[in-house]
Write an enzyme that holds these catalytic residues in place. Structure first.
Site, short mmCIF file in Angstrom:
data_model
loop_
_atom_site.label_atom_id
_atom_site.label_comp_id
_atom_site.label_asym_id
_atom_site.label_seq_id
_atom_site.Cartn_x
_atom_site.Cartn_y
_atom_site.Cartn_z
N GLY A 34 0.80 -1.21 0.00
CA GLY A 34 0.00 0.00 0.00
C GLY A 34 0.84 1.27 0.00
O GLY A 34 2.07 1.26 0.08
N SER A 36 -0.25 4.19 2.01
CA SER A 36 -0.83 5.04 3.04
C SER A 36 0.22 6.00 3.61
O SER A 36 1.38 5.63 3.81
CB SER A 36 -1.42 4.17 4.15
OG SER A 36 -1.82 4.97 5.23
N ARG A 37 -0.21 7.23 3.89
CA ARG A 37 0.70 8.21 4.49
C ARG A 37 0.65 8.14 6.02
O ARG A 37 1.58 8.56 6.69
CB ARG A 37 0.32 9.62 4.04
CG ARG A 37 0.63 9.88 2.58
CD ARG A 37 0.51 11.36 2.24
NE ARG A 37 -0.83 11.88 2.50
CZ ARG A 37 -1.06 13.02 3.15
NH1 ARG A 37 -0.07 13.75 3.61
NH2 ARG A 37 -2.31 13.43 3.34
N ASP A 147 -13.12 1.37 11.50
CA ASP A 147 -12.76 1.55 10.09
C ASP A 147 -13.06 0.26 9.31
O ASP A 147 -12.19 -0.32 8.66
CB ASP A 147 -11.29 1.93 9.96
CG ASP A 147 -10.93 2.35 8.54
OD1 ASP A 147 -11.85 2.66 7.76
OD2 ASP A 147 -9.73 2.37 8.21
#
Length: 1340
Positions: A34, A36-37, A147
Site C-alpha cells: 500500500g 498510506s501516508r 474503520d
C-alpha cells in the site's frame, strides 16, 4: 491521536522503511504494502511465517504512544476468543516509531470479489454472515472497530472471514470541510471510497463540546458494515464516495441497491446504512431478524460451528503450516459426509448400488461411491443444485492441495465427486475439474489413477455447457491428456488411461454437440484427430495390459469414430493381436469382437474377422479356443454368419469334439446346437448331419443339449493328447504327420495343405479319417507303441488322425512361443526405493530377581533321590517388555506411526533365565545296526510311565508317571555302568500328562491332567575335583521352577512348544497359546465341540497350518495365516480317537512332495501309521503291521469330509469289549525314518525312503523275522506291509542271536504296552523304551 498528526506528518520519507523494520528483532523486511501516508504498511517475515507490520513514523517533535499501546493490548485480550477477528498481536512503541504487527493473509474481500471463479450468492451470504457475526462478538465485548471496509476484511482460500486492522486510534470525528483529513486517515487505498458513518463528519456549526465526547459507537460500525456488505453483493460497486456521503448526509443522495435482487437482503442493508444512527439495526438483531430469510437456517444450526471446528488447529499441531491439519480436515469431512448432507438439507436422488450387486472389475466407469453414512451409489447430477455444498467444497479443495499423504488426496477425490452431484454443471467445470486435472501431476500413481477416473466420471455428469466452457476439451483437457500419456510409463496408469479414454471420447462428442447448439464454432475434425492420436498410442503400446483395458471398453470409442475410422484405425491394429504371445490379449480381442462386429458390419466380419477367428481355432492356448467357439455361437445367434459359412464352420470345429478339454467340447456342442436352430429339416439331414454323425456314439433325432451331450464320443485322453503333440514335434521320418499341398484354399482362405493318406483313400465330408487310411512309417510305429504303453487303444487311432491338423498346428505354435520374462512390476521400476531403518532393542524395565533367598545360588534346590512338593521349588518372575529405538530421523507422521506399530517377536535369547542355547545332537541317517542288547532295566517308578523326554544335547532324559513324579536320569551313567538311579525327582500335583523340552535349551515344561503347567530349568554342574571310579567328573543336576500356571477346571490333553510360546490343548476343545515371558494367554482357538475333545495336534515347520486330532477320530485342518478352520476329515468306516499326530521334519518326502504331510496314529483300530496329505485331504501311505489284513482293511482308509456341525459317533467304536490294537507310541528318527510301538509290545523301524530296509527292532517272536513290502493299492495310496516269516534254520542261534527277542530274561521285554520311545545318538546309539507298568528298558 489527534487531527494535528496529519499536519505534522512529513510529505516525503527521509529514511527507508526497511531501516525501521530492521530495528525489530526476529523480523525481516520483505516488501511494502500500500501507499498510506498515516501508517506505512510492509510485509515482513519472522519464525512463524509472513506478517504485516504497520509503522507510524513519529514526527521530529516526538509523540508518546504508551496510552494507545495499553488500549490496543486491552482490545487484543478482549477479542482473544473471538474466532473471526485478528487483532494486532504485538504493539511496540520506540523512540522513532510505533509498530502494529499482525499475521499476514494473502487475500482481502476487496480482492476476492474480482477474482475468478466469482463468488456465488450463497458464498456471499456466508461471508456476510461471518462478518456480521464477528462485529456482533466485538460489540458484545464493548469493542468497536472504527474503520470497517472491504480492505480490512481478510479471507482464507475457503472463505473464512477475519476482521482486522482495528482503528480506535483514528479520529472519531472529521471536519466536513477538510477532505484531506479523511484521505490521510481512511482513504489508504486511494479509491476515494467512504464508508465512515455520516455523523462522524462535523459541520461548521457543530459545537466543540460534542467533539469532546470522543467515543466510537456500535451504530458507526454498523454503517460501515452495511456499506461493506453492499459492496460484496454489488460485485465490487461502492455505495458512497466522499462527495456522495456528504450529499447523503444532507438528504440530497440515495444510494442505489437495485443490483441486489433479494428484497430481504436489500432491506437488511438499508437498515444498516440508515442516516439516523438510532434507527440502524444492531448486529445481533440483524442476525436474529433475518434468520431463515437472508441467511439460511443451517448457517446458525450447523455450518458456522462446523466450519470453525475445521478451521481451528488441533492442540497437537505444530509449526506454521500445519500440513497435518489438512489431513485431519479431509478425514473429518469424509467421515461426516452423511451428516453434512442431512444438516444442509441435501436430498439427492441416489442411484443406489445394493450390497449384493457385484460390479465387474473391468467396469471402472461408472464408479460407485462408498462414503461413511451415505448409501453406496453411482453418481448422478441432482435435479436441484444445492449451492450450500460450495462452502464445504472450498475448504476441501484447500486441504487437498496441502495434504501430506496420497490416501487423503484419494479421499478428497471421493468427496469432490460426491459434492459435485449437488452442484450445477457450471460449478462442476469451474470449481471441481481444475483440481482433478491438477492431480494428474501428483507423484503418487494411485492419486493419478484416481484423478483420471474421477475426472471422467465428473465430466459424464455434465449435461449443460456455458459459452465459456465450450472449448474445454480441445483447449484444456486433451492437451493435458496428451502430455500425461507421453510422460506416463507405468503399466497400471496406462491401463487406467486406456479404460477411461473411450468414455472421455464419448463425453467430448456430447460437449461438441452442445457447443453447436450454443452457436459456437468447434472443429470436430481436430477433436477426433486428438482422440485418434491417443488411441493409436494405446493400440501399439508395448504393454499388453493397456491394450487389454482398451479392448474391454472399445465400443464407446468406436461409436465416436464411426464405421470407417473404426475399420481403418481400430480394427486394423486389433487383428494383429492374434499373433501376440500374451494369451490374455488374444482372449480380450475375441471377447471384444462380438460388439465390434455388429458395429463394423457384415463385410468386415466376412473379409477380416471370421477368417482370423477360424485360424485361431488352432491356438496353442485352450482358453483362447474356448472363447473363439463362444464367439462363433454368439455371432450365429445374432444372425451375423451367413448360411454358406455355417456348414464350413461346423466342419472345421466339429473335430474338436475329440479334444480332451471338456470346455472346448462343450463350446463346440453349443455352436452346433446354435447352427441347427437356423436350418431347415432338409439342410440339417442332407448337409449338416453327415458332418457331425461320426462324433456321436448313437444316432440322434433331437439336436438339443439333453440329447447330444450324453452321446458325444469318448475324447482323446489328455495324456495321449500331450504325447501326440510331442510326437508331432519330434518325428522326422514320418508319414503320419507328412503334409501335401492342396490346389485351392478352404472357404476361409487358409489351410492350403492336408495330411498324407494311403493310396486311393479319400477323406469324407466330415473330415474323419479311418484307421486303414492312415500311412505309418517305422518311426511312427515306434511312437504308436509309446501311445499303447500309455493306455491308448489302437482302434482309436482315427481320432488322432482326424484331429492331427489341430494337433500339428498346436505343436508348431507351442514350439515357437518365446520365453516370457517375469512381468512383475518391481518397486524400483515404480520409482520407490527401500529405506533402511535400524532398530535398537532394550529392556523397558529391569528383570526382577528371585522371589526368595538372598542370592542366586540360594534359590536352587539340589534334589537328590528325594521328592519335594512343588512349593519347595524356587520361582522366577517374568522378564520385562522390549523397548525399541530406531534410526529414522524424518518427520513424516505416517512413517513414524508405522515404525511405532512394529512389534518385535519375543525370542528366548532375550530371557537369560531359560538358560543358554545348547547344540542339539545330530541324528545319524541311514540303516541302524541294532544289536538288541539290553543295557539297563530301571524300575523306580511305581506308577505307569506316561511321558518320556530326551534333552536336546542327550545328556539326560526325563520320565513322568501317573502318580505325578518326574525323574531325571543321567545317560552317561547308564552307558558306563549299565544301571542307574534317578538323580533328581520332582513331585507334581497329579498325573503327569506330558513333558516337552524347549528347543535347544535345558528347560522343559511339564503338564498334569488337572490343568497345572510348570516350566523348569535343569542346571548341570560338572565338578572336576570330584571324579567317579571310571575317571569321569561328577555331575550335579538341579531343577528350578521358572513359571507356573493353572487352568482352573480344565484337563490338558497335549502340549507343544511353538517358538517362544507354549501351546496346550484341553478337554474343552480349546487350543491355548501362552507367552513364556509372563504365562499370559496370547491366543486361543476353540475347536468345534461336536468333533470331540482334542487328543493331539501339530504344526508345520513354517507355522502356517495346524492339524488337530479329536476323540471322535476327526482331523481339523486350520490355516493359521487367517486363523480359519478350513477342512475337517475322518476315515470312512471308523471313528476311533486320533492318538498321535506328528508333522515330520522338512526333509521328509512322500511321492517326491514335502512339507504337506502328517504322521497319524489312531482314527482306526488297526496297527497302522498313516501318512496324511493335508493339501489333498487323503491318505498317501499306510504302514501296516502283520496283525492287519490288508485286503479287508484298505477300504477303511478312504477319507470323508466332515461338516462342522456333525455330532454322530459310531456306537460300535464306544463298545468297551473292542480290543485296542492301534499303535501305542511313535517318534521320528531323522527326516525319513520313524519308530512305532505296537499293541503287542514290538518296536518297528520304518524307512520311508527305502521301504524294504524297514525292520522289527524289538519282538517276542524268537524264531521269526519280519520282511517288508510295498504295493500301490490306489493311484494316490501306497500300502507298506509287514510280513512275519520263519527264520532260516541256519540263522537260528547264529550271530543275530543277540537280538532282544533272543534273550531269555524275564525283564528283557516289556510286559505292558510301550508308552514312550526315544533314541540316544551319542555317545552310543541306544533305544529307550518306557511302558505302562513303570519299567524303563534301554537297548543298544
Amino acid at each position: 491521536m489527534g487531527a494535528e498528526l496529519s499536519l505534522l506528518a512529513p510529505t516525503a520519507q527521509p529514511i527507508a522503511l526497511s531501516v525501521y523494520v530492521d530495528f525489530l528483532s526476529n523480523i525481516q523486511y520483505n516488501k511494502p504494502l500500500g501507499t498510506s501516508r498515516f501508517l506505512k504498511t510492509v510485509k515482513g517475515l519472522n519464525d512463524q511465517g509472513s506478517i504485516v507490520v504497520k509503522v507510524l513514523v513519529k514526527p521530529n517533535s516526538g509523540l508518546d504512544l504508551s496510552e494507545w499501546v495499553e488500549k490496543l493490548e486491552f482490545l487484543r485480550l478482549k477479542l482473544l476468543d473471538v474466532p473471526n477477528v485478528i487483532p494486532y498481536n504485538l504493539v511496540i512503541d520506540s523512540v522513532r516509531a510505533g509498530y502494529l504487527i499482525r499475521p499476514f493473509q494473502q487475500r482481502t474481500l476487496y480482492e476476492r470479489v474480482s477474482i475468478q471463479p466469482y463468488l456465488e450468492p450463497i458464498e456471499k451470504k456466508w461471508i456476510a454472515f461471518q462478518l456480521i457475526h464477528a462485529v456482533m462478538e466485538c460489540h458484545e465485548r464493548g469493542q468497536y472497530h472504527g474503520d470497517i471496509k472491504s480492505e480490512n476484511v481478510l479471507l482464507t482460500s475457503w472463505d473464512m472471514v477475519f476482521l482486522t486492522d482495528f482503528a480506535p486510534f483514528k479520529p472519531i470525528y472529521l471536519p466536513g470541510n477538510n477532505p484531506s483529513q479523511f484521505s490521510f486517515y481512511f482513504d489508504t487505498s486511494r479509491r476515494n471510497v467512504c464508508y465512515v458513518a455520516p455523523e462522524r463528519f462535523l459541520g461548521e456549526g457543530t459545537p466543540t463540546q460534542y467533539q469532546e465526547v470522543d467515543k466510537l459507537t456500535s451504530s458507526m460500525d454498523i454503517f460501515s458494515l452495511g456499506c461493506t456488505v453492499a459492496e460484496l453483493f454489488l460485485e465490487g460497486s461502492v455505495l458512497f464516495t466522499l462527495p456522495q456521503l456528504f450529499k447523503y448526509k444532507k438528504g440530497e443522495y440515495t444510494p442505489s441497491l437495485s443490483g441486489i435482487v433479494d428484497n430481504d437482503l436489500r432491506n437488511m442493508i438499508q437498515e444498516m446504512i440508515d442516516l439516523d444512527p438510532r434507527k440502524r439495526i444492531s448486529a445481533h438483531d440483524c442476525l436474529r431478524k433475518h434468520r431463515g430469510k437472508v441467511f439460511p437456517e443451517y448457517f446458525y444450526s450447523f455450518l458456522y460451528d462446523y466450519m470453525l471446528e475445521l478451521s481451528t488447529p488441533s492442540d497437537h499441531s505444530v509449526g506454521n503450516w500445519r500440513f497435518d491439519e489438512c489431513d485431519r480436515r479431509i478425514e473429518r469431512i469424509y467421515n461426516d459426509m452423511g451428516m453434512i448432507c442431512d444438516k444442509l438439507d441435501v436430498n439427492l436422488d441416489l442411484n443406489i448400488v445394493h450390497s449384493f450387486t457385484e460390479e465387474p472389475s473391468q467396469n471402472v466407469i461408472p464408479m460407485t461411491l462408498r462414503l461413511p453414512g451415505v448409501e453406496p451409489h453411482i453418481p448422478q447430477s441432482s435435479k436441484t443444485p444445492y449451492d450450500s455444498a460450495l462452502i464445504i467444497l472450498n475448504i476441501l479443495l484447500h486441504s487437498m492441495r496441502n495434504t501430506t499423504h496420497s490416501s487423503y488426496r484419494i479421499k478428497s477425490c471421493d468427496l469432490i465427486l460426491m459434492i459435485s452431484e449437488m452442484l450445477s454443471d457450471e460449478q462442476k467445470l469451474d470449481r471441481c475439474l481444475p483440481y482433478l486435472v491438477h492431480l494428474l501431476n501428483d507423484p503418487s500413481i494411485d492419486v493419478q489413477a484416481a484423478a483420471l477416473k474421477y475426472m471422467t466420471q465428473l465430466l459424464l455428469l455434465v449435461d449443460y455447457l456455458t459459452p465459456v466452457n465450450v472449448l474445454i476439451f480441445p483447449e484444456y483437457i486433451l492437451p493435458k491428456l496428451a502430455s500425461f500419456l507421453s510422460t506416463t510409463k507405468g503399466s497400471y496408469m496406462r491401463m487406467i488411461f486406456a479404460t477411461i479414454l473411450p468414455h472421455l471420447a464419448k463425453t467430448a462428442l456430447k460437449f461438441y454437440e452442445m457447443a453447436i447448439l450454443l452457436g459456437s464454432h468447434v472443429e470436430k475434425f481436430e477433436l477426433l484427430k486428438n482422440f485418434e492420436n491417443l488411441t493409436i498410442q494405446l493400440l501399439i503400446d508395448p504393454d499388453s495390459s493397456a491394450k487389454i483395458s482398451l479392448l474391454k471398453n472399445i465400443l464407446p470409442l468406436a461409436s465416436v469414430f464411426g464405421k470407417d475410422k473404426t475399420n481403418d484405425i481400430i480394427l486394423s491394429h486389433m487383428i494383429t493381436y492374434l499373433n501376440d504371445p500374451d494369451e490374455n490379449l488374444r482372449v480380450a480381442f475375441i471377447e471384444s469382437i462380438l460388439g465390434l462386429s455388429i458395429f463394423v458390419g457384415i463385410t468386415s466380419l466376412e473379409n477380416y474377422i471370421l477368417p482370423l477367428l477360424v485360424q485361431t481355432l488352432t491356438d496353442n492356448s485352450e482358453i483362447v479356443v474356448v472363447n473363439v467357439l463362444r464367439s462363433f455361437a454368439e455371432l450365429n445367434n445374432l444372425g451375423l454368419i451367413k448360411k454358406r459359412y455355417k456348414f464350413d464352420l461346423i466342419k472345421v470345429s466339429s473335430k474338436l469334439l475329440l479334444h480332451p478339454n471338456s470346455w472346448i467340447r462343450l463350446g463346440t456342442l453349443r455352436l452346433l446346437i446354435s447352427v441347427v436352430k437356423d436350418l431347415s429339416l432338409t439342410d440339417f439331414y442332407c448337409l449338416l448331419y453327415p458332418l457331425v454323425r461320426p462324433f456321436f456314439e448313437y444316432e440322434v433325432t433331437n439336436f438339443d443339449w439333453a440329447t447330444l451331450y450324453p452321446c458325444i464320443i469318448k475324447p482323446i485322453p489328455r495324456s495321449i493328447y500331450t504325447l501326440s503333440i510331442t510326437w508331432a514335434l519330434k518325428a522326422e521320418k514320418t508319414l503320419f504327420w507328412q503334409q501335401v499341398k492342396l490346389a485351392k484354399p478352404d472357404p476361409f482362405g487358409s489351410r492350403n495343405s492336408t495330411f498324407l493318406l494311403n493310396r486311393n483313400s479319400k477323406i469324407g465330408e466330415s473330415g474323419v479319417v479311418s484307421n486303414n487310411q492312415i500311412p505309418t512309417s517305422p518311426e511312427d510305429i515306434g511312437w504308436l507303441g509309446k501311445l499303447k504303453a500309455s493306455g491308448f487303444d489302437e482302434k482309436d487311432l482315427w481320432k488322432i488322425a482326424t484331429l492331427r491338423d489341430y494337433i500339428f498346428r498346436v505343436a508348431r505354435s507351442r514350439s515357437n512361443i518365446p520365453t516370457q520374462e517375469n512381468n512383475e512390476v518391481t518397486m524400483q521400476q515404480m520409482g520407490i526405493y527401500p529405506r533402511i531403518v535400524f532398530f535398537e532393542k532394550g529392556s523397558m524395565y529391569e528383570t526382577e530377581g528371585f522371589v526368595t533367598g538372598s542370592s542366586m545360588m540360594a534359590n536352587y534346590r539340589i534334589l537328590v533321590n528325594s521328592e519335594y512338593s512343588p512349593e519347595s521349588l524356587t520361582k522366577r518372575k517374568t522378564v520385562g517388555g522390549v523397548n525399541t529405538n530406531h534410526t529414522y530421523s524424518g518427520a513424516n507422521p505416517y512413517i513414524l506411526k508405522f515404525l511405532e506399530c512394529i512389534k518385535f517377536r519375543h525370542v528366548l535369547d532375550d530371557s537369560e533365565e531359560f538358560g543358554p542355547s545348547i547344540p542339539s545332537a545330530t541324528v545319524e541317517e541311514g540303516h541302524w545296526k541294532f544289536e538288541g542288547v539290553l543295557v539297563s532295566h530301571l524300575t523306580e517308578h511305581t506308577g505307569s510311565i506316561t511321558s518320556l523326554a530326551l534333552s536336546p544335547d542327550q545328556q539326560y532324559f526325563l520320565t513322568g508317571d501317573s502318580k505325578g513324579i518326574i525323574r531325571l536320569w543321567d545317560v552317561l551313567q547308564l552307558e558306563r555302568n549299565g544301571y542307574a538311579t534317578s538323580h533328581v525327582t520332582v513331585s507334581m500335583s497329579s498325573s503327569v500328562k506330558d513333558i516337552k523340552f524347549i528347543e535347544n535349551r535345558n528347560s522343559f515344561c511339564a503338564v498334569t491332567a488337572d490343568g497345572e503347567i510348570k516350566i523348569f530349568r535343569v542346571e548341570i554342574n560338572s565338578t572336576s575335583s570330584s571324579v567317579r571310579s571310571n575317571g569321569s567328573p561328577h555331575r550335579h543336576e538341579s531343577i528350578s521352577l521358572l513359571r507356573e500356571h493353572s487352568l482352573e477346571g480344565e484337563h490338558i490333553s497335549d502340549m507343544k512348544f511353538i517358538g517362544p510360546n507354549l501351546a496346550v490343548t484341553t478337554l474343552s476343545c480349546k487350543l491355548i497359546l501362552f507367552d513364556l515371558r509372563d504365562m499370559q494367554i496370547a491366543e486361543e482357538i476353540q475347536n468345534p465341540v461336536s468333533h470331540g475333545f482334542i487328543t493331539s495336534f501339530d504344526l508345520d515347520s513354517s507355522q502356517s497350518w495346524l492339524l488337530i486330532g479329536t476323540s471322535k477320530g476327526i482331523l481339523d485342518f486350520y490355516d493359521l495365516r487367517f486363523e480359519l478352520l478350513v477342512k475337517s476329515w475322518k476315515l470312512k468306516s471308523t471313528s476311533y480317537p486320533i492318538k498321535h499326530i506328528t508333522v515330520p521334519p522338512a526333509g521328509f518326502t512322500c511321492n517326491r512332495k514335502s512339507e504337506r504331510f502328517a504322521l497319524i496314529n489312531g482314527g482306526t483300530n488297526d496297527s497302522v501309521t498313516i501318512v496324511f496329505d493335508v493339501s489333498k485331504g487323503q491318505c498317501s501311505e499306510l504302514y501296516f503291521t502283520e496283525t492287519v489284513n490288508l485286503n479287508t482293511a484298505i477300504d477303511n482308509y478312504e477319507v470323508l469330509e466332515v461338516d462342522n456341525g456333525e455330532e454322530r459317533t459310531r456306537t460300535s467304536v464306544l463298545a468297551t469289549e473292542v480290543e485296542d490294537r492301534s499303535i501305542t507310541s511313535l517318534t521320528m528318527l531323522g527326516s525319513n525314518q520313524f519308530l512305532t510301538a505296537t499293541f503287542d509290545k514290538r518296536v518297528i523301524l520304518w524307512d520311508t525312503g527305502n521301504k524294504a530296509n524297514s525292520s522289527a527292532l524289538i519282538s517276542k517272536l524268537d524264531d521269526f523275522t519280519s520282511s517288508f513290502s510295498s504295493v500301490q493299492v490306489r493311484p494316490h495310496l501306497m500300502a507298506i506291509n509287514e510280513k512275519i516269516v520263519e527264520k532260516d534254520p541256519q540263522d537260528i542261534g547264529g550271530p543275530k542271536r543277540n537280538m532282544a527277542s533272543a534273550n531269555s530274561s524275564t525283564f528283557d521285554l516289556h510286559s505292558d504296552i510301550i508308552t514312550g520311545i526315544a533314541v540316544i545318538q551319542k555317545p552310543l546309539k541306544m533305544l529307550i523304551l518306557v511302558d505302562r507298568a513303570g519299567v524303563i528298558n534301554i537297548y543298544k
